[in-house]
Design an enzyme around this catalytic site. Structure first.
Site, PDB file in Angstrom:
ATOM      1  CG  HIS A 284      -2.074 100.510  39.315  1.00 21.89           C
ATOM      2  ND1 HIS A 284      -2.161 100.381  37.949  1.00 21.89           N
ATOM      3  CD2 HIS A 284      -0.919  99.880  39.672  1.00 21.89           C
ATOM      4  CE1 HIS A 284      -1.129  99.702  37.498  1.00 21.89           C
ATOM      5  NE2 HIS A 284      -0.348  99.388  38.528  1.00 21.89           N
ATOM      6  CD  GLU A 285       0.644  99.288  43.199  1.00 26.58           C
ATOM      7  OE1 GLU A 285       0.911  98.084  43.396  1.00 26.58           O
ATOM      8  OE2 GLU A 285       1.161  99.953  42.293  1.00 26.58           O
TER       9      GLU A 285
ATOM     10  CG  HIS B 151      -1.114  94.909  40.575  1.00 25.08           C
ATOM     11  ND1 HIS B 151      -0.928  94.440  39.293  1.00 25.08           N
ATOM     12  CD2 HIS B 151      -0.468  96.112  40.622  1.00 25.08           C
ATOM     13  CE1 HIS B 151      -0.208  95.310  38.583  1.00 25.08           C
ATOM     14  NE2 HIS B 151       0.075  96.321  39.366  1.00 25.08           N
TER      15      HIS B 151
ATOM     16  CD  GLU C 232       2.423  97.246  36.665  1.00 26.66           C
ATOM     17  OE1 GLU C 232       1.513  98.024  37.009  1.00 26.66           O
ATOM     18  OE2 GLU C 232       3.228  96.740  37.467  1.00 26.66           O
TER      19      GLU C 232
END
Length: 266
Positions: free
Chosen positions: A124-125, A128, A187
């Site tokens: 997920h990070e 980004h 997100e």
């Protein structure tokens, strides 16, 4: 404040303005080059390493490195070296910064109970970064005048070089992807991209839903720092559930090529 329009135009001239699309097709305005954003990420990471205690636990570092390296190995630009650091902190948090930097707090490892759940967060990070979300957030800040107000204050204080002024306008430091929170649309985009990354890297995507269930339980009614601007737990889990049919085949295909499992000795 009369200087703001002049400074804003100057910043646009220096950085340029690119209208583009995110990997999921969402419109983005990016004011800064990849080189500038990478420099911001590197500067932020150095500051964080000075402020936080870096873990010296070799076993823990090997485990986090293993998960992170498998995630970054499936990126389109997998030749980029990624710097992975574990921080001794009770924070339930992790982050990735432009330029190839990943930070994981030991508090997260009490909630992410296995390699697949840790891969959910790291995927997920990293998503980004892949989707240029830091550039987008700093650009939004610039366009709404936040960055330029900081520059105006710096200028009014006197004794500030042009380079220092420009760096203040860019929002250097931990504002990059750290103080400036991502929006909910970003997100959700990172959720979609992150679960695909973890599946391609050979991590079980069904564990992503378990991870966020664990997150929802963490701290009772108080959400962990990682969730400060995230979608609701139910919304996130529903989205991840809908993604399973798409990503499970990627996970199964990657299992045949998987050479390394990530384990932590307890």
């Amino acid at each position: 404040m009369k200087l703001l329009p002049v400074l804003f135009v100057s910043a646009l001239a220096l950085t340029g303005c690119a209208a583009t699309e995110s990997p999921t097709g969402r419109n983005q305005i990016l004011l800064f080059s990849s080189q500038e954003i990478d420099q911001m990420g590197a500067s932020s990471f150095e500051q964080i390493k000075k402020q936080e205690k870096v873990s010296q636990d070799a076993n823990l570092n090997r485990y986090v490195d293993c998960v992170a390296n498998r995630i970054t190995s499936v990126l389109p630009t997998s030749n980029l070296p990624w710097d992975v650091v574990v921080f001794e902190s009770p924070q339930v948090n992790a982050f990735a910064l432009p330029g190839g930097h990943i930070g994981v707090y030991t508090g997260l490892l009490k909630v992410a109970e296995n390699e697949d759940q840790l891969a959910t967060v790291i995927g997920h990070e990293v998503a980004h970064v892949l989707a240029n979300h830091s550039n987008e957030q700093v650009s939004r800040s610039q366009m709404t005048g936040v960055g330029m107000q900081l520059a105006d204050v710096a200028l009014g204080a006197g004794g500030v070089s042009n380079k220092d002024l420009y760096m203040a306008a860019l929002g250097l430091g931990t504002q990059v992807g750290f103080i400036l929170p991502y929006g909910r649309e970003q997100e959700s985009e990172a959720d979609v991209m992150g679960v695909e990354l973890m599946a391609r890297a050979g991590f079980d995507p069904s564990q992503s839903m378990v991870l966020w269930q664990n997150m929802a339980k963490q701290g009772g009614g108080q959400s962990p720092e990682l969730l400060s601007t995230h979608p609701s737990h139910d919304h996130r889990i529903d989205d991840l559930s809908n993604m399973q049919a798409q990503v499970v085949p990627l996970y199964k295909a990657s299992q045949a090529q998987l050479k390394q499992a990530c384990r932590i000795d307890k």
